[in-house]
Design an enzyme around this catalytic site. Structure first.
Site, PDB file in Angstrom:
ATOM      1  N   LYS A   2      46.176  18.589  19.682  1.00 52.34           N
ATOM      2  CA  LYS A   2      46.823  19.876  19.451  1.00 52.34           C
ATOM      3  C   LYS A   2      46.426  20.912  20.491  1.00 52.34           C
ATOM      4  O   LYS A   2      47.244  21.742  20.898  1.00 52.34           O
ATOM      5  CB  LYS A   2      46.494  20.380  18.045  1.00 52.34           C
ATOM      6  CG  LYS A   2      47.166  19.599  16.930  1.00 52.34           C
ATOM      7  CD  LYS A   2      46.877  20.231  15.584  1.00 52.34           C
ATOM      8  CE  LYS A   2      47.627  19.536  14.458  1.00 52.34           C
ATOM      9  NZ  LYS A   2      47.217  18.156  14.257  1.00 52.34           N
ATOM     10  N   GLU A  58      43.185  29.101  14.642  1.00 54.10           N
ATOM     11  CA  GLU A  58      44.348  29.944  14.912  1.00 54.10           C
ATOM     12  C   GLU A  58      44.437  31.085  13.903  1.00 54.10           C
ATOM     13  O   GLU A  58      43.923  30.986  12.785  1.00 54.10           O
ATOM     14  CB  GLU A  58      45.639  29.127  14.825  1.00 54.10           C
ATOM     15  CG  GLU A  58      45.805  28.111  15.920  1.00 54.10           C
ATOM     16  CD  GLU A  58      47.130  27.389  15.833  1.00 54.10           C
ATOM     17  OE1 GLU A  58      47.568  26.866  16.865  1.00 54.10           O
ATOM     18  OE2 GLU A  58      47.726  27.335  14.739  1.00 54.10           O
ATOM     19  N   HIS A  92      48.148  22.311   2.314  1.00 57.72           N
ATOM     20  CA  HIS A  92      48.848  22.112   3.582  1.00 57.72           C
ATOM     21  C   HIS A  92      49.617  20.798   3.628  1.00 57.72           C
ATOM     22  O   HIS A  92      50.005  20.340   4.706  1.00 57.72           O
ATOM     23  CB  HIS A  92      47.881  22.203   4.767  1.00 57.72           C
ATOM     24  CG  HIS A  92      47.099  23.484   4.791  1.00 57.72           C
ATOM     25  ND1 HIS A  92      47.672  24.694   5.082  1.00 57.72           N
ATOM     26  CD2 HIS A  92      45.795  23.734   4.515  1.00 57.72           C
ATOM     27  CE1 HIS A  92      46.753  25.647   5.006  1.00 57.72           C
ATOM     28  NE2 HIS A  92      45.620  25.093   4.662  1.00 57.72           N
ATOM     29  N   ARG A 133      56.817  11.022  15.922  1.00 59.69           N
ATOM     30  CA  ARG A 133      57.228   9.924  15.041  1.00 59.69           C
ATOM     31  C   ARG A 133      58.311  10.442  14.112  1.00 59.69           C
ATOM     32  O   ARG A 133      58.664  11.619  14.128  1.00 59.69           O
ATOM     33  CB  ARG A 133      56.036   9.453  14.202  1.00 59.69           C
ATOM     34  CG  ARG A 133      55.363  10.600  13.435  1.00 59.69           C
ATOM     35  CD  ARG A 133      54.262  10.131  12.518  1.00 59.69           C
ATOM     36  NE  ARG A 133      53.454  11.202  12.000  1.00 59.69           N
ATOM     37  CZ  ARG A 133      53.779  12.004  10.985  1.00 59.69           C
ATOM     38  NH1 ARG A 133      54.956  11.865  10.402  1.00 59.69           N
ATOM     39  NH2 ARG A 133      52.956  12.945  10.567  1.00 59.69           N
TER      40      ARG A 133
END
Length: 659
Positions: free
Chosen positions: A116, A200, A235, A292
């Site tokens: 990421k 973040e 999440h 994917r």
């Protein structure tokens, strides 16, 4: 087109790929572990190869064994599904070296998007909007905490190498950061073999919107519009829909352009998903790209009239995309709900066991069911506890929502606890019905989602009592009292005492059979029940209401399935319970098989109700066991690293007696 492919996955995605291949005339090879020997995908495939022990690390994550299976069966290509090796660049390279086509993007694209932090830097160079945060390599807890302090709380800690909500925590304050970081890193290491995280800014009231992209080897890239995946817990997505409610054509075009720019930046080929966080002000930020097919891809298929697995196969074979951007259109609205073997009322703990009864909605042009299991199959602790995906389509969102409510009402599962009742309450919340969507919806609607909304009415108790008392009765044309199991006596029918428990409420009811049906007494209240109940179902009249459905007994649990809702009653037998009493009083038991991660208090500690006592890991997610009441922790029966079984004694706990 390929003659034979191997599917390096299990469950519903393996079954889904087999179905598409069968339609295209392609032979399929399934792989299976010790736990999956009799699984549905194994039964459906043309061939099946055993690849190892039940733990994924010893089977589905063994690239060498899977490639050997492809070689031995003559498979020309491997479809990785999602999860396991689907985003493993090393596996993609190994396939190429072995002369087997990897049905997915090039290894360098997986590398570029798999980390990421690196992906953020690449997207910044491609002018794709980014969320403010720290995406670098330094991982010292003190340094990351300082970065979080500078960003401003709340922040989100995320595993760099993974997805699916694993290794992800929202942190509200600086004092909570290091504990959350340690938990994220443990979970990330376990799930992805990489503890690296990024930090973040947490966007308030965010919506999670993802764009389905597709590229071919000729350089064409299209987007198949968006999915709203905002309804989440931990999440992890719970409900998905397409198109996103309230999406304007201008915003859709802007997000589609950003997504295809991201795909072109890495030379993307195949199916991929670019995920964005969207704020209430209309701004959106790149979050990650999943290289994917996604679990929620069916809603995209339903609104675009496509088969994305077929697209994958054609593109992997070297063909062009089946449609251009101009040919793609949105038609109607689709919703998807994930039916899991989990207990929503106990912190969504996974549930394991055998599916002794499984009834899912009938499929048609408007209702689709993607399932990896059938009645009699087992939900094991080794893999994701998904039972099925329910997908509905209609001309607009309101009509699709009504279809989803009906589909969820038709789900009947006995043998494991499921989230079906929770999903039914969820789709009927004001926020979801009115498309007031963001990732905090479940928290915001906690009161409406509380299980107490399923509390049994007086009629429900009477209905359950009749069904519990009637379970061994059989209809008979013989009028002899000796042929009827209803408690007949020379002086009149006997009343049978039934003790039932529902949502921690216990009632003792007296059930008396009569020529008109049953009389059910609870305290001073009497209800008359008429109709019939047998192994084929019930149709019982109570007052002015007619109740229809069926009931199934699983041990001491009575499952009552009806037109409007489903309820579960525990049938208590005082004599049997006294005989089976054990010495585990005052102890805490493992709610599922798993591994003890860490102990959180010292033996001898006095704690209050809700105090975290230990952390367990099961199905690659961490679960915290809390004190059930005020009391004292006398000791632990397991230490960090121990594997424990379902029901194992973990904590010797003494409840403080009220003075």
């Amino acid at each position: 087109m390929f003659n034979k492919i191997l599917i390096a996955n299990r469950g519903e995605i393996a079954c889904r790929v087999i179905s598409t291949c069968r339609r295209l005339g392609i032979a399929t090879v399934a792989v299976y572990s010790d736990a999956d020997r009799n699984a549905r995908h194994v039964r459906l495939a043309d061939e099946a190869v055993h690849i190892g022990a039940a733990p994924a690390a010893e089977s589905y994550l063994r690239a060498d064994v899977i490639l050997d299976a492809a070689r031995r069966t003559g498979a020309q290509a491997i479809h990785p599904g999602y999860g396991f090796l689907s985003e493993n660049a090393g596996f993609a390279r190994a396939c190429a070296e072995a002369g087997v086509v990897f049905i997915g993007p090039p290894a360098n694209a997986i590398d570029a998007m798999g980390d990421k932090s690196a992906a953020k830097a690449l997207m910044q160079a491609a002018n794709v909007p980014l969320t403010p945060g720290y995406h670098g390599d330094r991982q010292e807890p003190e340094f990351l905490r300082a970065q979080a302090d500078a960003i401003g709380y709340p922040v989100l800690i995320k595993a760099s190498a993974g997805g699916g909500g694993k290794g992800m925590r929202k942190v509200e304050a600086s004092a909570d950061f290091e504990a959350a970081l340690a938990s994220c890193q443990r979970e990330a290491q376990s799930a992805f073999g990489n503890a690296h995280v990024l930090v973040e800014k947490y966007v308030e009231r965010p919506r999670h919107i993802e764009i389905q992209v597709f590229g071919d080897s000729q350089g064409n890239v299209v987007y198949l519009f968006e999915r709203d995946c905002s309804v989440q817990r931990r999440h992890q997505k719970v409900l998905e829909e397409a198109p996103a409610p309230g999406m304007t054509p201008e915003r859709r075009a802007a997000m589609g352009k950003a997504a295809t720019d991201a795909a072109r930046a890495v030379g993307y080929v195949g199916a991929g998903t670019v995920e964005f966080i969207a704020g209430p002000d209309g701004d959106f930020y790149f979050m990650e790209m999943n290289t994917r097919l996604q679990v929620e891809h069916p809603v995209t298929e339903m609104i675009t009239g496509t088969d994305l697995v077929e697209w994958q196969l054609r593109v992997a074979f070297g063909g062009p995309l089946p449609k251009t951007q101009e040919q793609l259109r949105i038609h109607g609205h689709a919703l998807e709900a994930r039916l899991y073997a989990e207990d929503a009322d106990r912190g969504f703990l996974p549930s394991t066991g055998t599916l002794r009864h499984l009834q899912l909605p009938q499929t048609n042009a408007n209702v689709r069911v993607d399932a990896g299991v059938e009645q009699g199959d087992a939900i094991t602790p080794y893999y994701d506890p998904m039972i099925a995906k329910l997908i509905v389509w209609d001309v607009d969102r309101g009509s699709a929502l009504q279809r989803m409510q009906r589909a969820l009402a038709q789900c009947q599962v006995v043998g494991v606890t499921t989230n079906a009742a929770f999903l039914r309450r969820l789709v009927m919340t004001d926020s979801f019905r009115h498309a007031n969507l963001d990732t905090a919806l479940i928290e915001r609607e906690r009161a409406a989602l509380d299980i107490q909304h399923s509390v049994a009415t007086t009629a429900d108790w009477a209905l359950a009592a009749v069904l519990a008392s009637n379970e061994n009765a059989a209809a008979s044309d013989n009028a002899s009292p000796w042929a009827i199991n209803d408690g007949w006596r020379l002086t009149g029918p006997a009343a049978r005492s039934i003790t039932l428990e529902h949502l921690q409420q216990q009632h003792v009811l007296q059930v008396r059979r009569s020529s008109e049906g049953w009389q059910v007494r609870s305290g001073d209240e009497m209800q008359q029940v008429t109709g019939h109940a047998d192994a084929n179902g019930y149709a019982l009249q109570i007052g002015d209401r007619l109740y229809r459905g069926n009931a199934l007994r699983d041990g001491n649990v009575l499952h009552v399935f009806g037109d409007e809702r489903q309820q579960r009653f525990t049938v208590h037998d005082p004599v049997a319970e006294a005989d089976s009493a054990n010495d585990h009083g005052g102890s805490l038991l493992a709610p599922m098989p798993g591994r003890v991660v860490t102990l959180l208090v010292e033996p001898g500690s006095t704690v209050t109700r809700g105090t975290p006592l230990l952390v367990m890991e099961a199905m690659k997610m961490e679960h915290t066991l809390q004190a059930p009441a005020d009391g004292t922790v006398h000791g632990f029966r397991a230490k960090a690293g121990d594997q424990v079984g379902d029901g194992a004694v973990l904590v010797d706990f003494e409840v403080t007696q009220a003075s």
